[in-house]
Motif scaffolding. Structure first.
Motif, short mmCIF file in Angstrom:
data_model
loop_
_atom_site.label_atom_id
_atom_site.label_comp_id
_atom_site.label_asym_id
_atom_site.label_seq_id
_atom_site.Cartn_x
_atom_site.Cartn_y
_atom_site.Cartn_z
N LEU A 33 -5.83 -0.77 -4.28
CA LEU A 33 -5.89 -2.35 -4.60
C LEU A 33 -4.84 -3.04 -4.31
CD1 LEU A 33 -7.93 -2.04 -7.87
CD2 LEU A 33 -8.91 -2.45 -5.61
N ALA A 34 -3.68 -2.57 -4.62
CA ALA A 34 -2.34 -3.21 -4.01
C ALA A 34 -2.27 -3.42 -2.62
CB ALA A 34 -1.13 -2.52 -4.74
N TRP A 35 -2.69 -2.34 -2.05
CA TRP A 35 -2.54 -2.42 -0.54
C TRP A 35 -3.40 -3.35 0.31
CZ3 TRP A 35 -6.78 0.54 2.39
CH2 TRP A 35 -6.56 0.14 3.56
N LEU A 36 -4.77 -3.35 -0.25
CA LEU A 36 -5.69 -4.42 -0.15
C LEU A 36 -5.36 -5.75 -0.30
CD1 LEU A 36 -8.99 -2.62 -0.91
CD2 LEU A 36 -8.13 -2.91 1.20
N ALA A 37 -4.74 -6.08 -1.33
CA ALA A 37 -4.33 -7.44 -1.92
C ALA A 37 -3.21 -7.84 -0.80
CB ALA A 37 -3.83 -7.33 -3.33
N LEU A 38 -2.23 -6.90 -0.60
CA LEU A 38 -1.01 -7.18 0.13
C LEU A 38 -1.47 -7.48 1.68
CD1 LEU A 38 1.65 -4.90 -1.25
CD2 LEU A 38 1.51 -7.33 -1.38
N PRO A 88 -11.00 -6.34 4.70
CA PRO A 88 -10.41 -5.05 3.87
C PRO A 88 -10.76 -4.11 4.58
CG PRO A 88 -12.23 -6.05 2.84
CD PRO A 88 -11.91 -6.94 3.83
N GLY A 89 -9.92 -2.92 4.96
CA GLY A 89 -10.02 -1.76 5.44
C GLY A 89 -8.92 -1.44 6.39
N ALA A 90 -8.71 0.09 6.45
CA ALA A 90 -7.70 0.56 7.09
C ALA A 90 -7.89 0.51 8.54
CB ALA A 90 -7.48 1.98 6.88
N ILE A 91 -8.93 0.58 9.24
CA ILE A 91 -8.98 0.34 10.74
C ILE A 91 -8.88 -1.08 11.11
CG2 ILE A 91 -10.78 0.67 12.76
CD1 ILE A 91 -12.21 2.45 10.79
N SER A 92 -9.20 -2.13 10.34
CA SER A 92 -8.96 -3.35 10.80
C SER A 92 -7.39 -3.80 10.63
CB SER A 92 -9.83 -4.30 10.08
OG SER A 92 -9.51 -4.08 8.78
N ASP A 93 -6.77 -3.15 9.82
CA ASP A 93 -5.31 -3.20 9.39
C ASP A 93 -4.67 -2.53 10.62
OD1 ASP A 93 -5.97 -4.72 7.19
OD2 ASP A 93 -5.36 -3.46 5.68
#
Length: 127
Positions: A33-38, A88-93
């Motif tokens: 959740l912290a990763w997604l918010a950041l 939100p998501g790892a691929i898009s990041d």
């Protein structure tokens, strides 16, 4: 056929993002959740900075006599990266980070003549 491919991509990417978030949650837990918010905050910051810097960079390139296409390309790349960070998501990041760290073409340094077709000098006619 094109509609089917678009539908598969449009539905498949969010499913992959959700599966990635679930896998990350299994590894790091609530820190997800912290990763997604950041990531969302970073995306907003990238968009705000790009919005403030686009017009001055365009004016500077026009003042130097360069084409604004390079500035527009770099700005579009950063805007897309900012939007992908908000999603939100790892691929898009990961795609957003690649777009942000992609090297820009080197810009020429130093003064340039306003028009390279003319050579300044003095003219004197001798008869």
């Amino acid at each position: 056929m094109k509609l089917l491919v678009f539908a598969i991509i449009a539905l498949g990417l969010p499913a992959l993002e959700l599966a990635g978030i679930y896998q990350i949650w299994q590894i790091i837990g609530a820190w997800t959740l912290a990763w997604l918010a950041l990531a969302i905050l970073a995306g907003l910051v990238v968009l705000r900075i790009e919005r403030a810097e686009l017009l001055p960079r365009l004016m500077y390139s026009a003042f130097e006599g360069r084409t604004p296409l390079a500035v527009l390309w770099e700005s579009g790349r950063r805007i897309l990266a900012g939007v992908l960070l908000i999603v939100p998501g790892a691929i898009s990041d990961v795609v957003a980070l690649v777009l942000l760290i992609w090297p820009s073409p080197p810009r020429p340094r130093g003064p340039r003549a306003a028009n390279d077709d003319f050579i300044e000098g003095e003219f004197r006619r001798e008869d």
